[in-house]
Design a protein around this motif. Sequence first.
Motif, PDB file in Angstrom:
ATOM      1  N   THR A 139       0.554  -0.907  -0.452  1.00  0.00           N
ATOM      2  CA  THR A 139       0.326  -0.151   0.232  1.00  0.00           C
ATOM      3  C   THR A 139       1.004   1.214  -0.247  1.00  0.00           C
ATOM      4  N   ARG A 140      -0.223   2.173   0.379  1.00  0.00           N
ATOM      5  CA  ARG A 140       1.230   3.562   0.848  1.00  0.00           C
ATOM      6  C   ARG A 140       1.456   3.899   1.218  1.00  0.00           C
ATOM      7  N   TYR A 141       1.130   2.957   2.518  1.00  0.00           N
ATOM      8  CA  TYR A 141       2.300   2.964   3.310  1.00  0.00           C
ATOM      9  C   TYR A 141       3.802   2.119   3.888  1.00  0.00           C
ATOM     10  N   MET A 142       4.254   2.332   4.628  1.00  0.00           N
ATOM     11  CA  MET A 142       4.884   1.738   5.001  1.00  0.00           C
ATOM     12  C   MET A 142       4.485   0.266   5.987  1.00  0.00           C
ATOM     13  N   GLU A 143       4.458  -1.119   5.552  1.00  0.00           N
ATOM     14  CA  GLU A 143       3.856  -2.082   6.023  1.00  0.00           C
ATOM     15  C   GLU A 143       6.125  -2.744   6.031  1.00  0.00           C
ATOM     16  N   SER A 144       6.579  -3.449   7.219  1.00  0.00           N
ATOM     17  CA  SER A 144       7.482  -3.435   7.998  1.00  0.00           C
ATOM     18  C   SER A 144       7.593  -4.472   8.678  1.00  0.00           C
ATOM     19  N   TRP A 145       8.526  -5.280   8.792  1.00  0.00           N
ATOM     20  CA  TRP A 145       9.170  -5.800  10.210  1.00  0.00           C
ATOM     21  C   TRP A 145       8.024  -7.482   9.849  1.00  0.00           C
ATOM     22  N   PRO A 146       8.416  -8.126   8.480  1.00  0.00           N
ATOM     23  CA  PRO A 146       6.816  -8.708   8.942  1.00  0.00           C
ATOM     24  C   PRO A 146       7.216 -10.523   9.678  1.00  0.00           C
ATOM     25  N   ALA A 147       6.310 -10.842  10.382  1.00  0.00           N
ATOM     26  CA  ALA A 147       6.588 -11.855  11.577  1.00  0.00           C
ATOM     27  C   ALA A 147       5.389 -12.927  11.294  1.00  0.00           C
ATOM     28  N   LEU A 148       6.334 -14.250  10.747  1.00  0.00           N
ATOM     29  CA  LEU A 148       4.842 -15.811  10.640  1.00  0.00           C
ATOM     30  C   LEU A 148       5.390 -16.445  11.825  1.00  0.00           C
ATOM     31  N   SER A 149       3.842 -16.684  12.165  1.00  0.00           N
ATOM     32  CA  SER A 149       3.362 -17.607  12.568  1.00  0.00           C
ATOM     33  C   SER A 149       3.549 -18.980  12.874  1.00  0.00           C
ATOM     34  N   PRO A 150       4.087 -19.281  13.389  1.00  0.00           N
ATOM     35  CA  PRO A 150       4.482 -20.967  13.686  1.00  0.00           C
ATOM     36  C   PRO A 150       3.508 -22.167  12.899  1.00  0.00           C
ATOM     37  N   ASP A 151       2.306 -21.297  12.784  1.00  0.00           N
ATOM     38  CA  ASP A 151       2.024 -22.188  11.836  1.00  0.00           C
ATOM     39  C   ASP A 151       1.358 -22.331  10.410  1.00  0.00           C
ATOM     40  N   GLY A 152       1.951 -20.647  10.227  1.00  0.00           N
ATOM     41  CA  GLY A 152       1.714 -20.721   8.973  1.00  0.00           C
ATOM     42  C   GLY A 152       0.671 -19.576   9.071  1.00  0.00           C
ATOM     43  N   GLU A 153       0.128 -19.570   9.619  1.00  0.00           N
ATOM     44  CA  GLU A 153      -1.691 -18.733   9.347  1.00  0.00           C
ATOM     45  C   GLU A 153      -1.707 -17.509   9.845  1.00  0.00           C
ATOM     46  N   TRP A 154      -0.979 -16.890  10.265  1.00  0.00           N
ATOM     47  CA  TRP A 154      -1.281 -15.252  10.959  1.00  0.00           C
ATOM     48  C   TRP A 154       0.185 -14.289  10.351  1.00  0.00           C
ATOM     49  N   LEU A 155      -0.225 -13.457  10.487  1.00  0.00           N
ATOM     50  CA  LEU A 155       0.746 -12.568   9.811  1.00  0.00           C
ATOM     51  C   LEU A 155       0.696 -11.201  10.614  1.00  0.00           C
ATOM     52  N   ALA A 156       2.190 -11.038  11.547  1.00  0.00           N
ATOM     53  CA  ALA A 156       2.056  -9.711  12.621  1.00  0.00           C
ATOM     54  C   ALA A 156       2.968  -8.888  11.591  1.00  0.00           C
ATOM     55  N   TYR A 157       2.907  -7.693  11.763  1.00  0.00           N
ATOM     56  CA  TYR A 157       4.110  -6.759  10.822  1.00  0.00           C
ATOM     57  C   TYR A 157       3.624  -5.365  11.380  1.00  0.00           C
ATOM     58  N   VAL A 158       4.482  -4.201  10.965  1.00  0.00           N
ATOM     59  CA  VAL A 158       4.297  -2.646  11.630  1.00  0.00           C
ATOM     60  C   VAL A 158       4.169  -1.868  10.150  1.00  0.00           C
ATOM     61  N   SER A 159       3.279  -1.203  10.611  1.00  0.00           N
ATOM     62  CA  SER A 159       2.761   0.072   9.752  1.00  0.00           C
ATOM     63  C   SER A 159       2.302   1.508  10.615  1.00  0.00           C
ATOM     64  N   ASP A 160       2.545   2.354   9.231  1.00  0.00           N
ATOM     65  CA  ASP A 160       2.621   3.657   9.850  1.00  0.00           C
ATOM     66  C   ASP A 160       1.117   4.065   9.476  1.00  0.00           C
ATOM     67  N   ARG A 161       0.606   3.208   9.020  1.00  0.00           N
ATOM     68  CA  ARG A 161      -0.934   3.546   8.843  1.00  0.00           C
ATOM     69  C   ARG A 161      -1.310   4.377  10.028  1.00  0.00           C
ATOM     70  N   SER A 162      -1.362   4.190  11.250  1.00  0.00           N
ATOM     71  CA  SER A 162      -2.049   5.766  12.144  1.00  0.00           C
ATOM     72  C   SER A 162      -0.852   6.940  12.039  1.00  0.00           C
ATOM     73  N   GLY A 163      -0.012   7.064  12.044  1.00  0.00           N
ATOM     74  CA  GLY A 163       0.758   8.223  11.458  1.00  0.00           C
ATOM     75  C   GLY A 163       1.940   7.560  12.975  1.00  0.00           C
ATOM     76  N   ARG A 164       2.015   6.666  13.430  1.00  0.00           N
ATOM     77  CA  ARG A 164       3.305   6.530  14.226  1.00  0.00           C
ATOM     78  C   ARG A 164       3.485   4.984  13.569  1.00  0.00           C
ATOM     79  N   LEU A 165       4.656   3.688  13.740  1.00  0.00           N
ATOM     80  CA  LEU A 165       4.370   2.677  13.932  1.00  0.00           C
ATOM     81  C   LEU A 165       3.952   1.940  15.085  1.00  0.00           C
ATOM     82  N   GLU A 166       2.961   0.974  14.537  1.00  0.00           N
ATOM     83  CA  GLU A 166       1.623   0.286  15.474  1.00  0.00           C
ATOM     84  C   GLU A 166       2.430  -0.905  15.147  1.00  0.00           C
ATOM     85  N   VAL A 167       2.114  -1.742  15.691  1.00  0.00           N
ATOM     86  CA  VAL A 167       2.262  -3.972  15.439  1.00  0.00           C
ATOM     87  C   VAL A 167       0.840  -4.040  15.286  1.00  0.00           C
TER      88      VAL A 167
END
Length: 884
Positions: free
Chosen positions: A740-768
């Motif tokens: 997207t036009r926002y930054m998406e970074s720090w990808p983290a994959l759950s052990p079962d491969g079903e879920w993705l955690a990441y960091v985005s600045d979509r709210s104006g600051r970096l959040e998980v």
Amino acid sequence: MSKIVSRLNAALEGRYRIDRELGVGGMATVFLADDVRHNRKVAIKVLKPELAAMVGGERFLAEIETTANLHHPHILPLFDSGEADGFLFFVMPYVEGETLRHRLDREKQLPVDEAVTIAVKVAGALQAAHDRGVIHRDIKPANILLQNGEPLVADFGIALAMEQASGGRMTETGLSVGTPFYMSPEQATADRDPDARSDLYSLACVLYEMLVGDPPHTGSTAQAVVAKILTRDPEPVTESRRTVPDHVEVALDRALQRLPADRFSRAAEFAAALEGRGSAAGRAAASSRRRATSPVWSRTGPWTAATAAAISIALWGWFRPGPALEMGVPTHLAVPLPTLGGAATGQDLQLAITPDGTTLLYTAIAPDGENRTMRRFMHELESAVLPGVVPFLAGYAISADGGSFVGYTPDNRAFRYSIDGSGGRTLPAGLPTGWQTWDEDGSVWFSNDIPGQGPVRVTSSGEVTKPFEDEFGDLTFQQVLPGGRWALVIRQHQGISTGPVLLLDLEDGRAEPLLERDMAGVQYTAGYLLLVSPDGVLEAVAFDADARRIIGEPVRLAQDIMVEAGTTQLVTAANGTVAYIPEQPRSLALVSRDGSRRSATTEDRNFHAPAFSPDGTRLAVDFSSAEGRNVWVIDLEDGVPIRATFDRNGHDPRWTPDGEFVTYLAEPDSVQGFGIYRTRPGSLNSEQLTNQPGLSFAGMWLPDGSGIVTSATETQPGLREDIVFLPDRGTGPMEPILATRYMESWPALSPDGEWLAYVSDRSGRLEVYAAPLDGEGDLIQVSLAGGIEPLWSRDGTELFYRTGASAGSEMMTARIRTEPRLEVISRETLFSVADMATATPHVNYDVSPDGQTFAMVLFNPASRVMVIQNLPELVRRLGGGGSD
């Protein structure tokens, strides 16, 4: 018993039996052992694995044969050498005594007669070796053993064997043969092969220390010591030790001459001079006259207030405003950075110097955990907090007139202040932050790290302009050259501010190539370009600013510049003064959930991206060494790093799910950008899985090994960091997951491969955030007040993250439930991570399979800044040409 000892005993069975470790040096570990065949105690030196890998067993053993035939009462003989289970070793008699180093550490100084006697006997050993064409190259107190008062010179020819076996790579890459305090000038600069006179210089340094208590030249870093060796004469020994005979002083003075031609040509001549024979007697009277007229204030004695005042005045004289070119003597010295009870920091471009070279700005951590902007006048001994400046300010840049500076906060707000901290005002919102530089007209250029968007200029009146529209979004501004027409810029690639150097015409937007080599920083002052490579090497090269061309060859000034995320801590003043923050070795720690720590390895390196093996017994990590940046594997039982990769710029290791391979990022030889590789630890071979533009992380494997989730830049025009998928076991074409036009970074994959955690600045600051990997489901916000570096526990019930990159950052854990829907059950603070290094676009830590231990990189904040004055003269003395 350690695993290394067990391996050695198994490999040496029937020959030697290891008893215990005696000590660890720069090149080898020493073990006490039984010589089974001859029923005697021996000392076995085992080369460190990284050195053994570099030099190769066959060549080393062939070279070391030349030393086996040396026989002299004061030379420690070589019994045996060989290769066993990948280890290179050599065997010497076990001496029941101590080294001269141990004795000096205990007694500081030796009686004059005894010190001279030791030096004379060592000179005899050197003469015997030199007669057979063997140069020691590493004479130092640690290599002189004392047995019943008699000296024995150890490691004879080992340094030469290392250098010859490595094909010269040790000297070229910085794994120096020799110890800085005792190096001859020609050895320090590697401008010629050291001969016998180099050994005599080193022996003179050892004798000087035996008499005075310190070597002739000291400093806080190896580079500072070498600079003094090349530019300064040592203080006469009698200034500190009045009882030293005149003929000994004269002999030392001659042996410590910078030019080899001015020293003794043979060790026997030096020994004779120390004993008062030969030409020394005729020169002793001159030494006596010099000593009688030496100024009283230079002799050793208690410091008084008057002395301190005199030193302060002298410091002001050195650092006063004015052209450095008028000074005749260059300096390269360390300036301490006083703190506020925490520590000075060296990350995020937290260093600036005024154009006249008299004032430094830097950041220190206050007891409340917040950063404060500090001002250090170079002629004063203390620093002061600049009142009114917002906490956490970084990215300092000082105006051309020295009256103002700008900086930014972690939440991307830019500020401008007067140099005394007054008159602060917020600059317009939305300015790109990370690297900025002043123009001579009072405007400030801000680099824009968003691909496809150009640099921003803020005029002295506050007007925001974009002179080049959306061009040059991959350029980071380094400095506007005198005259204001041209700017030095670096064309970044892979989202990191390293790349070739260009000249940007600020009037019409033309970009001219200047240097094809990748650089992390470039500055201009006093007719020279200062160049910092991505691995922290600082070079100076003459530069004609009017003709915009480089003249001659670069000269190396230092090799320890701090480089963070592709940016460098180097600043210059208009008068030719240079300041930089040296790299601080980092520690690799194992941290429990309660915050208690223990070391993962005994070594301190610039560690990065640790990763536990699936069984939790090993750590993969990358760091830079003499052979460049590579991935190493540490067995947690013995803590010894073993090199695993041999590609260019290998980093960001991640294990395959079965633990058989390590995947990592590296630069192909013939293609721009990064590729993803894999290797089996212990093998010299690697396999490239893919090489695609924009890759910025080695990625995380799906649990079945079918693909990799990773990050990339510029997946589409105008986009920033995105999260992508590489199918077909990591070889397939890049497929966007989040772009997207926002930054998406720090990808983290759950052990079962079903879920993705990441960091985005979509709210104006970096959040998980967390969401289903397939995108079919709700998105939840995990962090509440800023967050970076998410990582799942191996059982998938916890998501770890840190609250930010500031001094008050903490490690958090969020309990996660995935059924009947994805949600956060609770959040808990675990421990402070204020001194734990971050990374982007991936985590800089890992969690053990049982979820109880974190492998984390601890940075050692900078406590000093290195300052170079009279740069042109220093370059000339180091062998570089002038700038005219």
